[in-house]
Design an enzyme around this catalytic site. Structure first.
Site, short mmCIF file in Angstrom:
data_model
loop_
_atom_site.label_atom_id
_atom_site.label_comp_id
_atom_site.label_asym_id
_atom_site.label_seq_id
_atom_site.Cartn_x
_atom_site.Cartn_y
_atom_site.Cartn_z
N ALA A 160 -40.85 -4.05 -11.61
CA ALA A 160 -41.42 -3.87 -10.27
C ALA A 160 -41.03 -2.49 -9.73
O ALA A 160 -41.87 -1.76 -9.18
CB ALA A 160 -40.91 -4.96 -9.33
N TYR A 161 -39.76 -2.14 -9.88
CA TYR A 161 -39.28 -0.84 -9.41
C TYR A 161 -40.03 0.28 -10.14
O TYR A 161 -40.50 1.23 -9.51
CB TYR A 161 -37.77 -0.76 -9.68
CG TYR A 161 -37.11 0.54 -9.25
CD1 TYR A 161 -36.85 0.81 -7.91
CD2 TYR A 161 -36.73 1.50 -10.20
CE1 TYR A 161 -36.23 1.99 -7.52
CE2 TYR A 161 -36.11 2.67 -9.82
CZ TYR A 161 -35.86 2.92 -8.48
OH TYR A 161 -35.24 4.09 -8.11
N SER A 162 -40.16 0.14 -11.47
CA SER A 162 -40.85 1.17 -12.26
C SER A 162 -42.32 1.29 -11.84
O SER A 162 -42.84 2.40 -11.66
CB SER A 162 -40.78 0.85 -13.76
OG SER A 162 -39.44 0.76 -14.19
N LYS A 220 -42.55 2.97 -8.42
CA LYS A 220 -42.28 4.41 -8.46
C LYS A 220 -43.43 5.16 -9.17
O LYS A 220 -43.74 6.30 -8.81
CB LYS A 220 -40.94 4.68 -9.15
CG LYS A 220 -39.73 4.18 -8.34
CD LYS A 220 -39.61 4.86 -6.99
CE LYS A 220 -38.29 4.54 -6.29
NZ LYS A 220 -38.15 5.19 -4.98
#
Ligand code: NAD
Length: 241
Positions: free
Chosen positions: A147-149, A152
């Site tokens: 999710a973070y990747s 970003k």
């Protein structure tokens, strides 16, 4: 020769500037003469820096911080979209859909909302510098941080789109993709995880918040006229593209 920036007369908003990377960015901008307003969900006791309690995932909370900042400063020249969170490491299969959505909200949708609300004032003033904090994760796709990747990677694409949309104005929009930076988050890693992470770095060390803040100052400066819609590496030589 050391290049020093002069931000006197400029007003800067730094989201997530209560601690970590954002705090260093706020300090460097302040030391270079800018009037700095931090929008953060947490409070911090900061001399010379105006703190505004703000949850960047809430458009109403952003609108309130924007109103307060404009009534104090009258304008916003520089926007640093730094607030974000990489907490919660899980495989795609083990991810809770609600947690996944929340990470997209804090790391990507907040950047869209804050920028969309601040931009009209930059357009009216025919001037602006926007710097978004992405991550090497958004370039590489870090395992167990999908999710973070993904968020970003979204910040990187948003930066590229907006940079092109505004290319004929004096508003520049760029982002930075840092590798590991020495903040509280890194200090919480186990010695083994930290060693594994640093082994991937040609410099064999994390970046410092001051090194990152110096890149932000360059991108936020009036002298940055040619760079827009770009991604700046801050990985100590780890990124290979
Ligand atoms: P941090 O957790 O130390 O600080 C984040 C700040 O954002 C805090 O002040 C926090 O209160 C604030 N914040 C969190 N949620 C918020 C919300 N909803 N509204 C307003 N403020 C909120 O993190 P950091 O390490 O300083 O990271 C800053 C940015 O840099 C993040 O976008 C992060 O993804 C990115 N980044 C960090 C690293 C690293 O190694 N530390 C690497 C690459 C990218």
């Amino acid at each position: 020769m050391t290049t020093r920036f002069d931000f006197s007369g400029r007003t800067a908003v730094v989201t997530g500037g209560a601690r970590g990377i954002g705090r260093a960015i706020a300090d460097h901008l302040n030391a270079a003469g800018a009037e700095v307003h931090v929008w953060d969900i947490e409070d911090a006791d900061r001399r010379d820096i105006r703190m505004h309690q703000c949850d960047v995932t809430s458009p109403a909370s952003v609108a309130a911080a924007l109103g307060d900042t404009l009534s104090e400063a009258g304008k916003i020249d520089i926007l640093i979209n730094n607030a974000g969170s990489g907490r919660g490491s899980r495989s795609v299969l083990d991810s809770d859909p609600g947690d996944w959505r929340n990470l997209i909200e804090i790391n990507l949708l907040s950047v869209f909302d804050v920028t969309r609300q601040v931009l009209p004032y930059m357009m009216a003033a025919s001037y602006g510098r926007v710097v978004n904090m992405a991550s090497l994760a958004g370039m590489e796709g870090t395992p167990n941080l999908s999710a973070y990747s993904a968020a970003k990677a979204g910040v990187i694409a948003l930066t590229k789109s907006l940079g092109k949309e505004l290319a004929l104005t004096d508003i520049r929009v760029n982002c930075i993709a840092p590798g590991p930076i020495d903040t509280e988050l890194l200090q919480q890693l186990s010695p083994e995880d930290l060693e594994r992470m640093l082994a991937k770095s040609p410099m064999k060390r994390p970046g410092s918040v001051d090194e990152l803040a110096r890149i932000v100052l360059f991108l936020a400066a009036e002298d940055n006229t040619l760079n827009t819609g770009a991604v700046f590496d801050a990985s100590g030589g780890r990124a290979v593209y």
